[in-house]
Motif scaffolding. Structure first.
Motif, mmCIF file in Angstrom:
data_model
loop_
_atom_site.group_PDB
_atom_site.id
_atom_site.type_symbol
_atom_site.label_atom_id
_atom_site.label_comp_id
_atom_site.label_asym_id
_atom_site.label_seq_id
_atom_site.Cartn_x
_atom_site.Cartn_y
_atom_site.Cartn_z
ATOM 1 N N ASP A 157 42.678 -13.657 125.420
ATOM 2 C CA ASP A 157 42.517 -12.227 125.202
ATOM 3 C C ASP A 157 41.115 -11.798 125.868
ATOM 4 O OD1 ASP A 157 40.891 -13.389 123.429
ATOM 5 O OD2 ASP A 157 41.584 -12.256 121.653
ATOM 6 N N ARG A 196 44.602 -2.584 119.708
ATOM 7 C CA ARG A 196 44.816 -3.951 119.858
ATOM 8 C C ARG A 196 45.224 -4.207 121.387
ATOM 9 N NH1 ARG A 196 48.604 -6.223 115.284
ATOM 10 N NH2 ARG A 196 49.546 -4.376 115.676
ATOM 11 N N THR A 232 47.320 -5.511 124.266
ATOM 12 C CA THR A 232 48.879 -5.526 124.489
ATOM 13 C C THR A 232 48.961 -6.207 125.994
ATOM 14 O OG1 THR A 232 49.405 -3.363 125.580
ATOM 15 C CG2 THR A 232 49.438 -3.317 123.192
ATOM 16 N N GLU A 233 50.289 -6.602 126.314
ATOM 17 C CA GLU A 233 50.464 -7.218 127.713
ATOM 18 C C GLU A 233 50.051 -6.176 128.915
ATOM 19 O OE1 GLU A 233 52.561 -9.621 124.583
ATOM 20 O OE2 GLU A 233 52.507 -7.275 124.883
ATOM 21 N N SER A 253 47.574 -3.988 128.539
ATOM 22 C CA SER A 253 46.063 -3.604 128.416
ATOM 23 C C SER A 253 45.464 -3.944 129.942
ATOM 24 C CB SER A 253 45.518 -4.197 127.541
ATOM 25 O OG SER A 253 45.882 -4.039 126.086
ATOM 26 N N TYR A 294 53.148 -12.765 127.313
ATOM 27 C CA TYR A 294 52.914 -12.916 125.881
ATOM 28 C C TYR A 294 51.801 -12.874 125.383
ATOM 29 C CZ TYR A 294 58.132 -13.296 126.691
ATOM 30 O OH TYR A 294 59.277 -13.209 127.210
ATOM 31 N N ASN A 295 51.587 -11.872 124.431
ATOM 32 C CA ASN A 295 50.242 -12.096 123.800
ATOM 33 C C ASN A 295 50.524 -12.758 122.368
ATOM 34 O OD1 ASN A 295 48.632 -10.952 125.684
ATOM 35 N ND2 ASN A 295 48.293 -8.884 124.409
ATOM 36 N N ASP A 328 47.917 -7.483 119.757
ATOM 37 C CA ASP A 328 49.157 -6.977 119.134
ATOM 38 C C ASP A 328 50.442 -8.068 119.751
ATOM 39 O OD1 ASP A 328 51.636 -5.897 118.874
ATOM 40 O OD2 ASP A 328 50.997 -3.943 119.774
ATOM 41 N N SER A 355 53.559 -8.072 119.087
ATOM 42 C CA SER A 355 54.806 -7.510 118.752
ATOM 43 C C SER A 355 55.891 -8.098 119.919
ATOM 44 C CB SER A 355 54.698 -6.092 119.123
ATOM 45 O OG SER A 355 53.925 -5.191 118.107
ATOM 46 N N ARG A 356 55.389 -8.310 121.021
ATOM 47 C CA ARG A 356 56.355 -8.965 122.014
ATOM 48 C C ARG A 356 56.896 -10.217 121.492
ATOM 49 N NH1 ARG A 356 55.208 -8.535 128.477
ATOM 50 N NH2 ARG A 356 55.714 -6.448 127.992
#
Length: 346
Positions: free
Chosen positions: A131, A142, A144-145, A147, A244-245, A295, A297-298
């Motif tokens: 990150d 946060r 994300t992919e 960012s 993917y984060n 984040d 989420s993904r």
């Protein structure tokens, strides 16, 4: 599945190797055995028929071509990297050489192997990143992919560069890649120059526990075994060309994290309590990012992964592991730079 794992004798890499073998995958561990590598991390799998070790450098194209030809992996999990920010401040050239040039050489070897075998659709090249490539966050939000990249240390810049190379090899040559960017890892076998082992080992020894600056910097902490499971999930089920984060959903200020560890040690070593008395604020690191937060989420929504180990549980397990395994960390404390303050050149 047969996996080629680069950097498999390191902290995260060895966790991936152990987990992959537990899941029944065949693993070839390619590692140059530089200062932070430790084959003792792999004692659990060393005698398994599913495990093989190759002592090689990812910058050595001839060695890579031989290893691909001999082992015929179905996927590559690329973790080999220089990773300590403080060391990157003192010696950035090593980070460029390993993380950028090494990734380029590995990509070319993987591409030649993939093309030479008829471009199999099932082949994957999974590049593991951090990150830190996204830079520093304020109090809110946060990563994300999507960012934007804004690396602030030589380490982060070298990893950002390698991420871009991997994406380019997918777009230009069609190499089937997946990428992941993780938050700060911790757990057993963590090399004793990183924050959490430094806190544990200094506290055990009754030495000063250094906290950079005010200790207000925030990190999102991810237990290494959760990360290993996530990486294998992305490798098996992630969409080609997608990133993917991977985060622990466990943000903590550095000072609060240090105090948590001290309280765990107070309970286990009451004769030395309170360990918080050892905390000492020291000069901050140059370019020290204020906050990271992922984040996830993904990976949660698309692949069904989420962290299983809470920060409280993970820290307790980590402290207990270090207390139970002094022979492991005592040997590593003799290696170059361990125990010294690094990264003060600005």
């Amino acid at each position: 599945m047969k996996l080629l794992v680069t950097g498999g004798a390191g902290f995260i890499g060895s966790a991936v190797v152990r987990e992959a073998v537990r899941q029944g995958h065949a693993v070839v561990n390619l590692d140059a055995l530089t200062y932070a590598a430790c084959l003792d991390n792999l004692a659990e799998v060393a005698d398994s028929p599913l495990y093989a070790f190759e002592h090689a450098d990812i910058r050595d194209r001839a060695a890579l071509d031989r290893i691909f030809a001999e082992h015929a992996p179905e996927a590559v999990l690329h973790l080999a990297a220089e990773s300590h920010v403080d060391r990157s401040i003192d010696g950035p050239g090593t980070f460029i050489d390993t993380n950028v040039t090494g990734t380029y050489v590995l990509l070319e070897a993987a591409r030649a192997y993939w093309q030479g075998n008829g471009r199999p659709e099932a082949f994957r090249f999974h590049h593991v990143s951090t990150d830190e490539v996204f830079g520093s966050l304020g109090a809110e939000g946060r990563f994300t992919e999507t960012s934007p990249y804004a690396p602030n240390s030589p380490y982060a810049a070298s990893k950002a560069s390698s991420d871009h190379l991997v994406r380019a090899w997918h777009e230009t040559y069609g190499l089937p890649v997946v990428l992941s960017n993780c938050s700060n890892n911790y757990g057993p076998y963590h090399f004793p120059e990183k924050l959490i082992p430094v806190v544990i080992l200094n506290a055990i020894a009754g030495r000063e526990i250094p906290v950079y600056g005010s200790g207000e910097n925030v990190r999102d902490w991810l237990f290494v075994e959760d990360h290993a499971r996530a990486l294998l999930t992305v490798l098996r089920r992630g969409a080609v060309g997608r990133s993917y984060n991977i985060g622990g959903e466990a943000e903590a200020r550095n000072i609060d994290l240090v105090r948590m560890i001290c309280r765990l040690l107070d309970a286990r070593r009451p004769e030395s309590a309170p360990h918080e008395r050892l905390i000492a604020h020291v000069a901050d690191r140059p370019g020290h990012d204020h906050r990271y937060a992922i984040d996830p989420s993904r990976i949660r929504d698309e692949l069904g992964w989420r962290p299983e180990v809470t920060l409280e549980e993970g820290l307790a397990r980590t402290v207990d592991w270090y207390l139970a395994n002094p022979e492991w960390w005592q040997a590593l404390q003799q290696r170059d730079g361990v125990g010294r303050r690094l990264g003060t050149v600005a």
